[in-house]
Every structure is written in C-alpha cells, then in structure tokens.
Design a protein around this motif. Sequence first.
Motif, PDB file in Angstrom:
ATOM      1  N   LYS A 890     -31.046 -21.326  17.876  1.00 56.42           N
ATOM      2  CA  LYS A 890     -29.770 -21.064  17.197  1.00 56.42           C
ATOM      3  C   LYS A 890     -29.455 -19.566  17.182  1.00 56.42           C
ATOM      4  O   LYS A 890     -28.298 -19.169  17.339  1.00 56.42           O
ATOM      5  CB  LYS A 890     -29.828 -21.617  15.778  1.00 56.42           C
ATOM      6  N   ARG A 893     -28.210 -18.631  20.503  1.00 55.80           N
ATOM      7  CA  ARG A 893     -26.846 -19.131  20.683  1.00 55.80           C
ATOM      8  C   ARG A 893     -25.822 -18.160  20.096  1.00 55.80           C
ATOM      9  O   ARG A 893     -24.797 -17.875  20.718  1.00 55.80           O
ATOM     10  CB  ARG A 893     -26.698 -20.506  20.034  1.00 55.80           C
ATOM     11  N   GLU A 894     -26.121 -17.620  18.906  1.00 54.44           N
ATOM     12  CA  GLU A 894     -25.201 -16.672  18.288  1.00 54.44           C
ATOM     13  C   GLU A 894     -25.077 -15.389  19.102  1.00 54.44           C
ATOM     14  O   GLU A 894     -23.994 -14.821  19.245  1.00 54.44           O
ATOM     15  CB  GLU A 894     -25.665 -16.364  16.854  1.00 54.44           C
ATOM     16  N   ARG A 897     -22.875 -16.150  22.122  1.00 52.78           N
ATOM     17  CA  ARG A 897     -21.468 -16.283  21.747  1.00 52.78           C
ATOM     18  C   ARG A 897     -20.826 -14.909  21.543  1.00 52.78           C
ATOM     19  O   ARG A 897     -19.699 -14.675  21.974  1.00 52.78           O
ATOM     20  CB  ARG A 897     -21.352 -17.107  20.460  1.00 52.78           C
TER      21      ARG A 897
END
Length: 905
Positions: A890, A893-894, A897
């Motif tokens: 996670k 993922r941030e 992004r």
Amino acid sequence: MAMETMALPKTFNPQEIEEPIYQWWEQRGFFTPRIDPARRPFVISMPPPNVTGELHMGHAMFVTLEDLMIRYHRMKGEPTLWVPGTDHAGIATQVMVEREIAKEGLTRHQLGRERFLERVWAWKEKYGGTITRQLRRLGASCDWTRERFTMDPVYSRAVREAFVRLYERGLIYRGEYLINWCPRCETALSDLEVEREEEEEGLLYYVRYPLIGEGWEGPTAPWGSGRWAEGARDFITVATTRPETLLGDTAVAVHPEDARYAQQVGRTAVLPALGRRIPILADPAVDRDFGTGAVKVTPGHDPTDYEIGERHGLPRVNVMNPDATINENGGPYAGMDRFRAREAIVADLQKEGLLEKIEPHRYAPGRCQRCGTIVEPMLSLQWFVNVKPLAEEAIRAVKEGRIRILPERFERDYFRWLEHIRPWCISRQLWWGHRIPAWYCDDCGHITVAREDPTACARCGSARIHQDEDVLDTWFSSALWPFATLGWPDDTEDLRYFYPTTVMETGYDILFFWVARMVMMGLAMTGEVPFRIVYLHGLVRDEKGEKMSKTKGNVIDPLVVIRDYGADALRFTLATGSTPGNDMRLSLQRVEGNRNFANKLWNAARFILGALSGPLRRPSWDDPTLTLPDRWILSRYHRTVAAVTQALDAFDFGEAGRRIYEFTWGEFCDWYIEIAKEPLYRGSEDDAARTRGILVYVLDGILRLLHPFMPFITEALWGYLKRAGAVDDAEALIVAAWPISGPVDERAEAEMQALIETVRTIRNAREAHRVPSERRIPAWIAAKEALPVLEGHRHLLATLARVDPDRLVLAAEFPEPPPEAVIYPAGSIQIYLPVAGLVDRAAERARLERELEDLEARIAKTEALLASEFSVRAPAAVVEKERRKLEELKARREQLRAEWERLRE
C-alpha cells in the motif's frame, strides 16, 4: 577424488561428478557410523522400497528428506546411522513373476510351490539391486554395510519370533471375518493394497423386495417365470450398486429416525430370486440420503453390513468362490462370474417387475493395487491379530509425548484410527513371503505354533502334521523394521546402541497402515517406542496439483530429471517445495531454476578459486580494516547460519533451504562478490588478502549449509577449496563440521541495506528505460538519515549504479525537486533521475500505470488471503509477515500514484 586432479571446469556438469563422488564416499566408509557410548546417536530406518521396484517421485521425496537429516546430523558430529533395506513385497513380486512365467505358458500351480519360489528368488537376484542402485543416484548416504532384506534368514527369524510371541499372548488367532479379497491374485489384501478412485460409469439399481402380509405369504411361481411376486401388494425398495450380492442378503435396514419407514420396521421382506425371508430392522449406520434410504444388508460382502449384522445377530452368507464366481449359495446363478450374474439378476428382476429403475452413479470401487481387479469384500477363514490391546499402548505412547508426530494435526487421525481399529488380517494366500509358522495335525486337528519347525504334533505326538499354506501379510514383517534390522530378537550391540531410532520419515498416507503398526509392534516386542519422532511428508503431484499416474500420462520420472538437471537440482526442489504433511506440486521449471542456482554457485566458486593467487587472511570480527560490505556479509552469513540451524532443528526443511538460497544468490553472489572485485583487483595487497579470506570463509560456510540439500556440487567445490589449501579441517565435506554462527552487526546490515536499495532502485530504473550499461547518468539523492553512509561510500555507489561520480549529488533533503527529474523511492531515500535523455514521459506514465495495476492485484490477493481461514490456521509469524507485506504494497502504491500525478502535471 578423480575430479580433484584437474582444474575446476568452466561449466557445471552434474553427470561428470555425481557418480564418482558417490563411489568415493562409499569406498571411504563415510556412511558407516562409529559407536560412541558417550554420544546419543541419530538413527533413521529407511522405509524399505519393494525389492523389484523402480525409483519414483515418492522414493525421491523420502530419500531427499531423510538424507538431508542424516547429513545434517553427521556434520554435527553425532554417530549417525541410516539403515537401508528392501521389502520382499509379497503380492507385487509374485504378480511380476507370474507374468514372466505366463510368457512361457505356465502358471505357478503348474510349476509347484518349490519351483515357483526358485524362480522368484532368481528374479530377486537379477532385479533386486535395481532400486538400491537408483537410490545411490539420488545421493542416499545410508550405511550399506547394514543393508537388510525382509526375507533374510536373520530377519525371517525375527518375524517368526514376533508371530509366536503374539500367539502365546492370545493375540493371534484363526477365525472367519470379512476381508478384502482379490479374485485375480486369490488372496486377502490389506486396506493399503486396495486403491479407490471415483469412476463415472457406475450404476445405482433400485430393487423392490416384496413384503409378507396383506394376503401374500411368499412366491407362488418359479423365479424367472414373470409371476414370482404375483399377489404381492406391498414392497420396500432398496438401492444398490452391486445387485449380485443380494443373494447374500440377510436383512433390509433403515435409519431409526427415518419416518418414511417407521411402520415397516419389524416386518418381513422376501429376498428376490431365493425366496429367503429377511427382517426389516433399524440401525443408525444407514445413510438416509443414499438411494431410497432403505438398504440391503449383506454381512458376508460389505464391511458396514458386517457391523450391522454383528449388532443384530444376523447370519453371514458368503455367495462367492475365491475366483469371484457365484457359489452354491447363489441358487440359479451358481457357477456364473459375478458380473455375468449381475446381468442375469438384473434381467430377471426386470422380468419379475421388481426392478424399479437404474440411475447413473459415481462410485469408487476398491481395486487391487497390483492387478487392478475389483476387490470383493468376502468372509474368509484367516489368521488375525487382536490389535486392540496393542493399539491402546500405541495411543498412550503419543499422548504421553514419547512419540511426537509432525505435523501435529495428524495425531487426531492416528488416535481416531487406533480407537476404532478392527482385527488385523495377517494371512495371505500367496507363496512368496514368510510362511505362517503353524502346523495342523491330521489326526487330532491341533494347531502347533512354534519357533522351530516341529516334527510332531504338540498335543498328540503324531508325525502326521502339515504346515499352513499361507504367508504373512507384508505389513506384518515390515512392522518389525526399526528393531529387526538391528538384530532383534538377539541382544546385539546395534540394538542396544541404535534403538529406539530417532526419526521415522514417511508419507502421511501410510500413517495407519505402517507407522501405527510399527509403534504397536515395537512396544509389544521390545517394551520401547520404535522411534521418537514421526515426520510425515505429502504426495508429489504434477504442476497442476493432480496425482501422477501412467493413465494420465503425467508421471515425472526422477531418473530422467536427474539425467537432465542433476540430482542436486531435483533434491533442492523437493526439499524446498514441500512442507510437512502437505502435497507438493512439482514443476520442471522449478527444477531448472534450481539447476541454474547450482550453476550460479559453481561460477561463484570459480571466481573465488581464481582469486586465490595471493595471500589469504582469515577474517576476524575485531579487524579494524573491515569495510562496511565486509561487516555486512559476515553478519548476514552468521545470521543465515543461525536461521538455517534453527529451521533444520525444527524440521522446517523448506525454510532452511530458502534461507540458504536467498543468502547465496541474493546477497553473496549478487552483491558481495561484485563489491569484492574492487579490493581484489584495484586495492592494496592487504585489502586483497582480507577480501580473499572473507570470500573463502563465506563460501566454505555456504557449502556446509547447502551440503545436506545438494551434496554432490557442494562436495565437488569443497574438494577444490581443500586442494587449494583454503580449508583443511576434514577429509571431505560429508564429514566436515557444521558451521557455527558468529556475531551479527545490525548497524552494518541496516547501512548496507540502504546502499543496496539505492543501487537496486537506480539499476531498475536504468533497465526499465533501457539505458545502455556503459552510459554514466547523473543522479540526485535525498538520503535523509542515510546520508553519511552514502557519502562515505560514494565511489562504491557510483560504480555499482553506473552513475557519473561528477554528477552525483547527495543531500539530506532537496527543498525543490531537481528540474526535469523523475523521483524513484528507495525506502525513505528519494532518488531523482533526469528526464531528458532518460525518460519518455508518456512511456513512464504507462509503465507506472502497469505497475499500479499489478500492485492493485497483489493488494487484493493479499487482502483476500488475510480475510480467509489462512489468518486463523497459519502460524502467527506467517500471518504477520503477510500483513507487513500488505502495508508495504500500500505504501508503494501511494508513492507510485504521487509520481504518476507529478509526471501528468
């Protein structure tokens, strides 16, 4: 060894080294332990393969795991004994020899018992060594000087002694009981010799049994006339897969709570064809959901029906001859083959209006493991062991902790089987095997059971006696394996020192049929448990998870795999791909990957051996000249030794192998050897000597750690190190000492990890954008707390990452990101690489989108795993590892992004 007389070849060829090394080990006597009263031995009794068998993946699995344990404990300095041997395999061997003589147009009965057994012994002499030669190809380091065969004279004496002792205790008796019968082999079978696999072509027959009453008292016309049940007004319909066995029915049963039949319990039905009057009774063993909920009860041909019959005092009727033809109890069908009788009975039932319907039905008939014939449950006069008292002792041994079963979940199965154990049929209608030591008197009928062949009846003294024709179940003799192989019933030195044995390693599928019986017999014959630990492995399946079978064409031949990839690659795949008690999927792609691992190790050793042209200084933790990479690799090596030793002691072989693999390839080969080139070739003589010493120290340790898994390549490479004078503590690696863990340096590990992650991130970016390897690129690195480490190793960082040292900018933070640069996170470190000439913005956004898509899939998969039973059933440490992985995914993922948004802007 012959290979030590030449230079280390450029490429690794397992075919050139494996057999010469094995022969050298065996000739030097490395497999034979010395008895040392001051030390507790480590002992394994090899599950004896069939004497006429050939190597299959089940053998490869048990050899891999047992040899791994043996080599590990041998290197720890323990007196280590692995007892090899083969089983005479009564049915299997007899079937094979019968096939051979059939080619000559002969049967065993035409030859006679004596001549047939001569042919079997000749077969054994010709082919009996095949399996042991093949076990050697896998590297089995067992003590061949103690090899045993279950028909050896000494072993045969142990078998007779066990039989007589149990007979004298009243636990062996002769009686009639329901057994598995093979009409082709014409012998009783153990449950393990009966294979069950669901088949599509089964049928379920619904048969109407007329009921007495309401003006009908029985058949008034001959069977087959079409008027047999004329006048009958009431029926009960039963469902069966074997209509031919209705000839042996002695009742119809329904479940006591089945309201549909409450009014019919206690009434009388009439058996079609034979007119036998049979009761309708209630019994909880009936499955209300099968067929109509009413079942025929045939105590002479079904195990469940036998138990029902015992509870209700029903007669037992056997309707079959040994060749599965219908006997005189079958009325009009006497003399017919059972399947021909089925056809005839079904036709007659239709004629009489008593066949309600026929439905397709999936079922799993028992088939003889050796010949494939459908097995018939049948009443037979046999020899049995009353194992109930022995089972109680075996249960107690595990509950009291004298025997430990791994995985522990199989204890429940072990207890359940032993608590519901039935008498054990130990007689077989064969000629090859241990003949039952019982003699019948022709005059008084007395049975004499003796340790030595008697010449007269023990009761009346008549010389007119004859020995029982049957032989003992192979499982009876193999149940004595752990102690009979050590000389029991004699008080031998081997028995006193090596018994009880340490580990019994075998497949979970024979926990009951063999392991439990060894426990019972060990306690009964010696008063001791036969082993302290039971380690159960799973089945080896194909890569789709399907059971290997010749019919499916998915069998993987271990000898072919060894030929193509080497024994080491196969062994490492089996050891690291399995967990206790679970089946594994074997993929040749994984074997190939582990062959590549062997190649990687070989090339690393070539590099190190090639660097030993100058002085070599043994590493010392107190050496002030140790660099960060030096302290890091030594710390990581010591940590690996501790982890691998702990995993092996816990029987977690897969984890031990994975730790060695990750350290060897991922840290030593990929990083330290690369880093070592600088001090070796461009550093001072002192730097080179120190680096050589560390390279040899770690390689030596890796070879020791890996030896139980991959014995051939490790012995070969260690031999070259020894020849070069780099190691000298043992004659061979097989008897060298197990490595001891040393100090760890957590700070050095953390600092080096920051450097590695930085280099890896830059390398990955270069690869993703296909930057030529010779091109040096600029880089800005916001190193935060890692700044002193990266600054102190600026040259190493630039060299490994192919960064231009003059355009490498290091800082704790950058207030503003450098213009036209893409950010690449490496943990808390932020790496900025120039866009111009490096990154195609559109292509980079597309790459980030693909990576984000992959991350989303991995996050979803991990979340689903944690939401499943896995989070409850898996070990806490494993679950926690998955949770940490999810958090890392996670966070990544941030980061992606944010980078995607920056590129878009």
